[in-house]
Scaffold this active site. Structure first.
Site, short mmCIF file in Angstrom:
data_model
loop_
_atom_site.label_atom_id
_atom_site.label_comp_id
_atom_site.label_asym_id
_atom_site.label_seq_id
_atom_site.Cartn_x
_atom_site.Cartn_y
_atom_site.Cartn_z
N PRO A 12 0.61 -1.24 0.13
CA PRO A 12 -0.06 -0.02 0.03
C PRO A 12 0.66 1.70 0.31
CG PRO A 12 -0.49 -0.95 2.13
CD PRO A 12 0.52 -1.85 0.81
N ASN A 13 0.46 2.43 -1.24
CA ASN A 13 0.99 3.79 -0.57
C ASN A 13 2.27 3.92 -1.61
OD1 ASN A 13 -1.74 4.28 0.74
ND2 ASN A 13 -0.29 3.15 2.34
N ARG A 20 4.72 11.09 -2.37
CA ARG A 20 4.67 10.70 -1.38
C ARG A 20 5.48 11.19 -0.29
NH1 ARG A 20 4.39 4.70 1.24
NH2 ARG A 20 3.95 5.49 3.14
N TYR A 25 10.40 9.58 1.54
CA TYR A 25 10.87 8.00 0.35
C TYR A 25 11.27 8.44 -1.03
CZ TYR A 25 7.97 5.78 3.14
OH TYR A 25 7.03 5.31 4.66
N ASN A 76 8.43 -5.32 -0.49
CA ASN A 76 7.87 -4.00 0.24
C ASN A 76 6.08 -4.17 0.82
OD1 ASN A 76 7.58 -1.91 1.91
ND2 ASN A 76 8.99 -0.45 0.39
N ALA A 79 2.21 -0.58 5.18
CA ALA A 79 2.76 -1.14 6.49
C ALA A 79 2.15 -1.88 6.47
CB ALA A 79 0.94 0.43 6.94
N GLU A 100 12.77 -9.01 2.94
CA GLU A 100 12.02 -8.00 2.89
C GLU A 100 12.67 -6.94 2.27
OE1 GLU A 100 10.31 -8.60 6.35
OE2 GLU A 100 10.23 -6.70 7.03
N HIS A 102 12.88 -2.21 2.55
CA HIS A 102 12.08 -0.83 3.28
C HIS A 102 12.75 -0.24 2.17
CE1 HIS A 102 9.12 -2.82 5.63
NE2 HIS A 102 10.50 -3.83 6.25
N ARG A 109 12.34 5.00 12.42
CA ARG A 109 11.29 5.90 12.95
C ARG A 109 10.08 4.94 13.97
NH1 ARG A 109 8.92 5.30 7.00
NH2 ARG A 109 7.53 6.75 7.78
C1 DQA Z 1 7.84 1.49 4.24
C2 DQA Z 1 8.18 1.23 5.74
C3 DQA Z 1 7.01 0.91 6.48
O1 DQA Z 1 6.67 1.11 7.31
C4 DQA Z 1 5.35 2.16 5.87
O2 DQA Z 1 4.26 1.79 6.32
C5 DQA Z 1 5.71 1.99 3.55
C6 DQA Z 1 6.80 1.80 3.74
C7 DQA Z 1 9.26 1.59 3.15
O3 DQA Z 1 9.55 1.48 2.61
O4 DQA Z 1 10.07 2.41 3.77
O5 DQA Z 1 4.49 2.33 3.71
O6 DQA Z 1 8.12 0.09 4.27
#
Ligand code: DQA
Length: 153
Positions: A12-13, A20, A25, A76, A79, A100, A102, A109
């Site tokens: 998501p996102n 964003r 990011y 990735n 959340a 995994e 990020h 964070r």
């Molecule tokens: C994320 C870190 C997560 O905590 C966050 O919810 C994201 C992006 C990252 O790529 O740093 O959506 O996965």
């Protein structure tokens, strides 16, 4: 003969990358990140299957769909990393390596981002390298896939 497939799943996102919270990011878009993954995989003799969804169940569906055909996964989960037992349960069934990823250093964070439901069932976690983390993860999966491939007679 078909080339090994690296599945790259974004949650998501991540479709909003570049727009964003760019201070956090960065300015590169998801298309930029996906192109980096494609080039990295290609350099290692692999194809990529690049997907993004905002829906937890869709991520689970995709893991189930690709678990046998993909040589490994780069995920990735956004959340859902911090909430999804369903995604964890799906990833446990994957025979190949899962990494995994990020973009940000989640450990620097908010507290709720320190917990990952995936971290202890995956081969590796990359956090805080930005898009380069995807390239490192794709390279790891691709190298494992091509190293274990049976050499042609
Ligand atoms: C994320 C870190 C997560 O905590 C966050 O919810 C994201 C992006 C990252 O790529 O740093 O959506 O996965």
């Amino acid at each position: 003969m078909s080339r090994p497939l690296v599945a790259v799943l974004n949650g998501p996102n991540l479709n909003l990358l570049g727009r964003r919270e760019p201070a956090l990011y960065g300015h590169e878009t998801l298309a930029d990140v996906e192109e980096l993954c494609r080039r990295t995989a290609d350099r290692h003799g692999c194809d990529v299957d690049l997907r993004q969804t905002n829906h937890e169940g869709v991520l689970v569906d995709w893991v189930q769909e690709l678990r046998e055909s993909a040589a490994g996964f780069v995920v990735n989960a956004g959340a859902y990393t911090h909430t999804s037992i369903a995604l964890r349960d799906a990833l446990v069934t994957v025979p190949g390596p899962v990494v995994e990823v990020h973009l940000t250093n989640v450990h620097a964070r908010e507290d709720f981002r320190h917990r990952s439901y995936l971290a202890d069932v995956v081969a590796a976690v990359v956090a805080g390298l930005g898009p380069a983390g995807y390239a490192a993860a794709v390279e790891y999966v691709a190298t494992r896939a091509t190293r274990s491939a049976v050499a042609p007679a």
